[in-house]
Write an enzyme that holds these catalytic residues in place. Structure first.
Site, PDB file in Angstrom:
ATOM      1  N   GLU A 162      -1.936   2.312 -22.148  1.00 16.84           N
ATOM      2  CA  GLU A 162      -2.667   2.009 -20.857  1.00 16.84           C
ATOM      3  C   GLU A 162      -3.476   0.716 -21.108  1.00 16.84           C
ATOM      4  O   GLU A 162      -3.484  -0.066 -20.021  1.00 16.84           O
ATOM      5  CB  GLU A 162      -3.382   3.155 -20.530  1.00 16.84           C
ATOM      6  CG  GLU A 162      -4.504   3.030 -19.297  1.00 16.84           C
ATOM      7  CD  GLU A 162      -3.679   2.588 -17.994  1.00 16.84           C
ATOM      8  OE1 GLU A 162      -2.583   2.772 -17.964  1.00 16.84           O
ATOM      9  OE2 GLU A 162      -4.417   2.229 -17.133  1.00 16.84           O
ATOM     10  N   TRP A 191       4.633  -6.915   1.497  1.00 10.46           N
ATOM     11  CA  TRP A 191       5.037  -7.004   0.127  1.00 10.46           C
ATOM     12  C   TRP A 191       6.435  -7.379   0.225  1.00 10.46           C
ATOM     13  O   TRP A 191       7.202  -6.428   0.498  1.00 10.46           O
ATOM     14  CB  TRP A 191       4.558  -5.976  -0.731  1.00 10.46           C
ATOM     15  CG  TRP A 191       4.907  -5.785  -2.276  1.00 10.46           C
ATOM     16  CD1 TRP A 191       4.005  -6.183  -3.064  1.00 10.46           C
ATOM     17  CD2 TRP A 191       5.924  -5.377  -2.999  1.00 10.46           C
ATOM     18  NE1 TRP A 191       4.307  -6.302  -4.494  1.00 10.46           N
ATOM     19  CE2 TRP A 191       5.751  -5.601  -4.240  1.00 10.46           C
ATOM     20  CE3 TRP A 191       7.069  -4.966  -2.413  1.00 10.46           C
ATOM     21  CZ2 TRP A 191       6.526  -5.361  -5.215  1.00 10.46           C
ATOM     22  CZ3 TRP A 191       7.957  -4.477  -3.341  1.00 10.46           C
ATOM     23  CH2 TRP A 191       7.872  -4.621  -4.914  1.00 10.46           C
ATOM     24  N   LYS A 233      -3.021  -2.558 -18.645  1.00 13.07           N
ATOM     25  CA  LYS A 233      -4.034  -3.023 -17.730  1.00 13.07           C
ATOM     26  C   LYS A 233      -4.232  -4.611 -18.020  1.00 13.07           C
ATOM     27  O   LYS A 233      -4.341  -5.530 -16.981  1.00 13.07           O
ATOM     28  CB  LYS A 233      -5.302  -2.686 -18.143  1.00 13.07           C
ATOM     29  CG  LYS A 233      -5.602  -1.022 -17.769  1.00 13.07           C
ATOM     30  CD  LYS A 233      -5.937  -1.015 -16.195  1.00 13.07           C
ATOM     31  CE  LYS A 233      -4.664  -0.609 -15.388  1.00 13.07           C
ATOM     32  NZ  LYS A 233      -4.098   0.688 -15.007  1.00 13.07           N
ATOM     33  N   ARG A 249      -1.873  -3.036  -0.090  1.00 13.69           N
ATOM     34  CA  ARG A 249      -0.471  -2.437  -0.316  1.00 13.69           C
ATOM     35  C   ARG A 249       0.644  -3.778  -0.315  1.00 13.69           C
ATOM     36  O   ARG A 249       1.597  -3.703  -0.430  1.00 13.69           O
ATOM     37  CB  ARG A 249      -0.394  -1.713   0.971  1.00 13.69           C
ATOM     38  CG  ARG A 249      -0.964  -0.391   0.870  1.00 13.69           C
ATOM     39  CD  ARG A 249      -0.830   0.372   2.000  1.00 13.69           C
ATOM     40  NE  ARG A 249       0.474   0.896   2.223  1.00 13.69           N
ATOM     41  CZ  ARG A 249       0.899   1.950   1.772  1.00 13.69           C
ATOM     42  NH1 ARG A 249      -0.038   2.865   1.308  1.00 13.69           N
ATOM     43  NH2 ARG A 249       2.120   2.341   1.841  1.00 13.69           N
ATOM     44  N   LYS A 272      -0.095  -1.532  -4.486  1.00 13.59           N
ATOM     45  CA  LYS A 272      -0.980   0.062  -4.894  1.00 13.59           C
ATOM     46  C   LYS A 272       0.101   1.043  -4.943  1.00 13.59           C
ATOM     47  O   LYS A 272      -0.039   2.015  -5.730  1.00 13.59           O
ATOM     48  CB  LYS A 272      -2.065  -0.142  -4.129  1.00 13.59           C
ATOM     49  CG  LYS A 272      -2.925   1.242  -4.464  1.00 13.59           C
ATOM     50  CD  LYS A 272      -3.956   0.601  -5.681  1.00 13.59           C
ATOM     51  CE  LYS A 272      -4.654   1.870  -6.108  1.00 13.59           C
ATOM     52  NZ  LYS A 272      -4.970   1.807  -7.374  1.00 13.59           N
ATOM     53  N   GLU A 277      -0.993  -6.396 -16.213  1.00  8.76           N
ATOM     54  CA  GLU A 277      -0.721  -6.557 -14.971  1.00  8.76           C
ATOM     55  C   GLU A 277      -1.697  -7.404 -14.271  1.00  8.76           C
ATOM     56  O   GLU A 277      -1.403  -7.894 -13.048  1.00  8.76           O
ATOM     57  CB  GLU A 277      -0.655  -5.137 -14.204  1.00  8.76           C
ATOM     58  CG  GLU A 277      -2.044  -4.482 -14.378  1.00  8.76           C
ATOM     59  CD  GLU A 277      -1.664  -2.912 -13.849  1.00  8.76           C
ATOM     60  OE1 GLU A 277      -1.239  -2.684 -12.932  1.00  8.76           O
ATOM     61  OE2 GLU A 277      -2.592  -2.014 -14.165  1.00  8.76           O
ATOM     62  N   HIS A 311       7.655  -0.427 -38.191  1.00 12.34           N
ATOM     63  CA  HIS A 311       9.245  -0.178 -38.180  1.00 12.34           C
ATOM     64  C   HIS A 311       9.766  -1.471 -37.277  1.00 12.34           C
ATOM     65  O   HIS A 311      10.925  -0.957 -36.565  1.00 12.34           O
ATOM     66  CB  HIS A 311       9.434   0.962 -37.706  1.00 12.34           C
ATOM     67  CG  HIS A 311       8.977   2.369 -38.567  1.00 12.34           C
ATOM     68  ND1 HIS A 311       9.648   2.617 -39.463  1.00 12.34           N
ATOM     69  CD2 HIS A 311       8.008   3.170 -38.370  1.00 12.34           C
ATOM     70  CE1 HIS A 311       8.967   3.376 -40.007  1.00 12.34           C
ATOM     71  NE2 HIS A 311       7.963   3.959 -39.302  1.00 12.34           N
ATOM     72  N   CYS A 317       3.840  -3.159   1.441  1.00 14.06           N
ATOM     73  CA  CYS A 317       3.564  -3.179   2.942  1.00 14.06           C
ATOM     74  C   CYS A 317       2.566  -2.085   3.552  1.00 14.06           C
ATOM     75  O   CYS A 317       2.498  -0.805   2.816  1.00 14.06           O
ATOM     76  CB  CYS A 317       4.734  -3.124   3.712  1.00 14.06           C
ATOM     77  SG  CYS A 317       6.077  -4.246   3.431  1.00 14.06           S
ATOM     78  N   ASN A 348       7.066  -0.218   7.012  1.00 19.51           N
ATOM     79  CA  ASN A 348       6.919  -0.299   5.616  1.00 19.51           C
ATOM     80  C   ASN A 348       8.090   0.503   5.247  1.00 19.51           C
ATOM     81  O   ASN A 348       8.368   1.607   5.530  1.00 19.51           O
ATOM     82  CB  ASN A 348       5.634   0.612   5.488  1.00 19.51           C
ATOM     83  CG  ASN A 348       5.414   0.910   3.864  1.00 19.51           C
ATOM     84  OD1 ASN A 348       4.721   2.016   3.863  1.00 19.51           O
ATOM     85  ND2 ASN A 348       5.927   0.368   2.898  1.00 19.51           N
ATOM     86  N   GLY A 349       8.891   0.008   4.340  1.00 18.13           N
ATOM     87  CA  GLY A 349       9.712   0.724   3.443  1.00 18.13           C
ATOM     88  C   GLY A 349      10.844  -0.255   3.416  1.00 18.13           C
ATOM     89  O   GLY A 349      11.091  -1.382   3.553  1.00 18.13           O
TER      90      GLY A 349
HETATM   91  C1  F6R Z   1      -0.996   0.513 -12.967  1.00 15.89           C
HETATM   92  C2  F6R Z   1      -0.717   1.251 -12.001  1.00 15.89           C
HETATM   93  C3  F6R Z   1       0.854   1.708 -11.584  1.00 15.89           C
HETATM   94  C4  F6R Z   1       0.824   3.164 -10.905  1.00 15.89           C
HETATM   95  C5  F6R Z   1       2.235   3.533 -10.937  1.00 15.89           C
HETATM   96  C6  F6R Z   1       2.416   4.924 -10.348  1.00 15.89           C
HETATM   97  O1  F6R Z   1      -2.374   0.112 -12.892  1.00 15.89           O
HETATM   98  O2  F6R Z   1      -1.510   1.478 -10.756  1.00 15.89           O
HETATM   99  O3  F6R Z   1       1.426   1.585 -12.819  1.00 15.89           O
HETATM  100  O4  F6R Z   1       0.225   3.846 -11.991  1.00 15.89           O
HETATM  101  O5  F6R Z   1       2.710   2.671  -9.939  1.00 15.89           O
HETATM  102  O6  F6R Z   1       1.682   5.060  -9.028  1.00 15.89           O
HETATM  103  P1  F6R Z   1       1.100   6.492  -8.646  1.00 15.89           P
HETATM  104  O7  F6R Z   1       0.054   6.925  -9.400  1.00 15.89           O
HETATM  105  O8  F6R Z   1       0.415   6.070  -7.069  1.00 15.89           O
HETATM  106  O9  F6R Z   1       2.356   7.247  -8.711  1.00 15.89           O
END
Ligand code: F6R
Length: 594
Positions: free
Chosen positions: A466, A76, A470, A29, A589, A473, A489, A2, A102-103
């Site tokens: 990573e 969200w 990517k 967000r 985000k 997600e 394994h 949010c 937000n929260g």
């Molecule tokens: C993936 C991504 C998330 C963040 C995670 C931590 O692309 O962005 O996995 O890395 O939510 O977020 P931060 O870095 O803001 O603590």
């Protein structure tokens, strides 16, 4: 999770186009609903619905609302489906108060039951609606908006950044926060509230950061902040050095691809933090153990940190998921440095862990967003210089985090050779980006897959994790990252004819062993896409396809460069599948709930 915005203009002009512009910048967000509330002619006007901003604007024309102050929200969903009724702003039954939040309000059910027994009528399934009813109740009892908000936060439990307006106190917005971000912008044409700075970069550069429990009152004359005893708090005003253009697509189709292309700059700019990093090292003194704490992509950056700190500096290093950190708290002491990696600096799991670590140990935050909660609560801060990242999938903030970790490790271990190699990384990244056409072609070849494996050893193992994150997600294809030696394994049982296996195989000590693992999967029919040196003829002979990287990029710095084609693959496969890479489903985000 949010986003909220509030604005009051100094002149009597319509605020809706500005609110709309600001809240559009926070769509990363939350993108399941949007809503605006403005005040005009003694009443609150609300337009809201479920859907992406562009869709809702098309049907409701959100920019066309009278009133020179108001609030806005992108959602969200946590409590209640995405729907028009559950979209914010929320109001009391008589539309006297409107609230954006937000929260999460943890005790909302008890409050709701009590309010219902007092005759309040609820319209939504959200936790937020109780806030509107509580404020209205206290205003009915004679409190002004500020004190009604204060009474309300004495009752609600959980995390919140909220803003409220009332028909009984026109020309005023009251806001407060606890464990969710909120900034206040002082602009030339008015005063602003927002969950994050990209929302208001165009309108205000001077920022105030309210602390937990402080009440912000904004009207046409300015901003006042009160502490819990109603005393005026003299807040520092900090100036943001990000430009509005940094938060625009600037001709790119998506933020994600723009941000992938900004990675060389992100590394270059983060390398300028060298002096700051050295000062931190000098100040911290004797450290016998390091703990990295993070989530998601930031966790993968942390894993690379473990390899660096242990092999270069000989400091025992753990990497702990923030949500699991409290189970390790007994092992911390004052000789432990706990490093929090976070692009947003607002991740709830990391903040909870930081509170635990602060009790025993020295803490360092490596954070991209200036003024965010981690920067205010950690003992030391390194600010990554990636600029605003809008795409939900972290890309340039990841390489900027890595750069800070490399700087830290190289300076702690006084490794000048590594420092020199780091200076070459931006050019290596830009060179790698030139192969984009080939990656696009490969993405067409691989988008059939339902599952992918990513393999790497040592420094390349976190890169494998990573790369897989990517892919999953944003493209919704299942991607699994493994330490190359671990595959046999168990997971080798899943390797089948045609299954894509991405092998990260830079030149270096682990090359031969990784090659054996590559052959293991190849002989079981895998379709191997290798990322390795451009000059590696034997790799070209064995893999089905190779993305070639400059041979000068050795294993130790490979994480900073080899991630680039993996981000590109995820991006282009996502486009092939027709999804929006900037707004993956179910994700946001900034994850401000545990
Ligand atoms: C993936 C991504 C998330 C963040 C995670 C931590 O692309 O962005 O996995 O890395 O939510 O977020 P931060 O870095 O803001 O603590």
């Amino acid at each position: 999770m949010c986003g909220i915005v509030g604005c009051i203009l100094k002149e009597n002009e319509d605020v809706a186009p500005i609110l709309f512009d600001c809240i559009s910048k926070l769509e990363y967000r939350g993108y399941d609903s949007i809503g605006l509330a403005t005040f005009s002619d003694g009443k609150i006007n609300i337009k809201k619905d479920k859907g992406k901003i562009i869709e809702v604007d098309k049907s409701l024309d959100l920019k066309d609302m009278p009133g020179s102050f108001g609030i806005a929200h992108v959602r969200w969903a946590t409590h209640g489906d995405p729907s028009k009724l559950n979209a914010h702003p929320h109001v009391d039954e008589d539309n006297t108060v409107a609230v954006v939040h937000n929260g999460i309000i943890e005790n909302y059910l008890e409050i709701k039951e009590e309010l219902i027994s007092e005759g309040h009528v609820f319209k939504s399934d959200t936790d937020t609606e109780v806030i509107a009813h509580l404020i209205e109740k206290f205003m009915d009892e004679g409190f002004d908006l500020e004190h009604a908000v204060r009474k309300t936060i004495g009752i609600i439990e959980g995390a919140y950044a909220l803003a409220a307006i009332s028909i009984n106190e026109p020309d005023k917005i009251v806001a407060t926060r606890k464990d969710s971000p909120l900034i206040v912008g002082l602009g030339e044409n008015g005063y602003y509230l927002a969950s994050d700075s990209p929302a208001i970069l165009k309108y205000a550069k001077d920022i105030i950061y309210p602390e937990k429990g402080e009440i912000v009152i904004i009207d046409r004359d300015g901003v006042v902040v009160h502490d819990e005893f109603d005393n005026v708090v003299n807040k520092d005003i900090e100036t943001i050095n990000w430009t509005p253009e940094m938060a625009e697509k600037e001709g790119y189709d998506h933020f994600m691809i723009k941000e992938i292309n900004e990675q060389a700059t992100a590394v270059r700019n983060t390398l300028t933090q060298r002096e700051n990093v050295q000062e931190i090292i000098d100040d911290i003194g004797d450290i016998q153990r390091i703990c990295f704490v993070a989530c998601g992509t930031s966790y993968h950056a942390s894993l690379t940190g473990k390899y660096l700190m242990e092999s270069l500096a000989g400091i025992p290093t753990d990497v702990i998921l923030a949500s699991e950190f409290k189970y390790s708290a007994n092992t911390l002491n004052d000789k432990t440095l706990v490093i929090f990696i976070s692009q947003s600096g607002e991740t709830a799991d990391s903040l909870k862990a930081l509170d635990v670590a602060n009790q025993t140990s020295k803490t360092l935050g490596i954070v991209n967003v200036a003024g965010s909660a981690i920067t205010r609560r950690a003992d030391y801060v390194i600010q990554t210089q990636a600029g605003p990242e809008i795409g939900v999938a972290a890309t340039k903030t990841y390489v900027a985090q890595l750069t800070s970790i490399y700087l830290l490790a190289a300076l702690v271990s006084e490794n000048d050779e590594l420092l020199n190699e780091l200076d070459m990384v931006p050019d290596f990244i830009d060179e790698t980006l030139k192969d984009v056409d080939y990656v696009m072609e490969l993405s067409k070849r691989y988008n059939y897959a339902r599952d992918f494996f990513y393999l790497g050893r040592g420094y390349s193992y976190p890169t494998a994790l990573e790369g897989a994150l990517k892919l999953k997600e944003i493209s919704y294809i299942h991607g699994e990252g493994y330490a190359a030696g671990e595959l046999k394994h168990g997971p080798l049982a899943l390797i089948d004819e045609g299954i894509p296996v991405v092998v990260i195989i830079p030149p270096g000590d682990n090359y031969r062993k990784t090659m054996s693992n590559l052959e293991e999967v190849k002989s079981r029919g895998a379709n191997v896409l290798a990322i390795g040196s451009k000059d590696d003829e034997s790799l070209k002979a064995k893999a089905n396809a190779v993305i070639g990287i400059n041979p000068e990029v050795k294993e130790i710095i490979a994480p900073l460069v080899y991630i680039v084609p993996l981000q590109l693959i995820a991006y282009y496969i996502t486009l092939e599948k027709g999804h929006d890479p900037d707004k993956p489903k179910n994700l946001a985000k900034c994850v401000t709930v545990e």
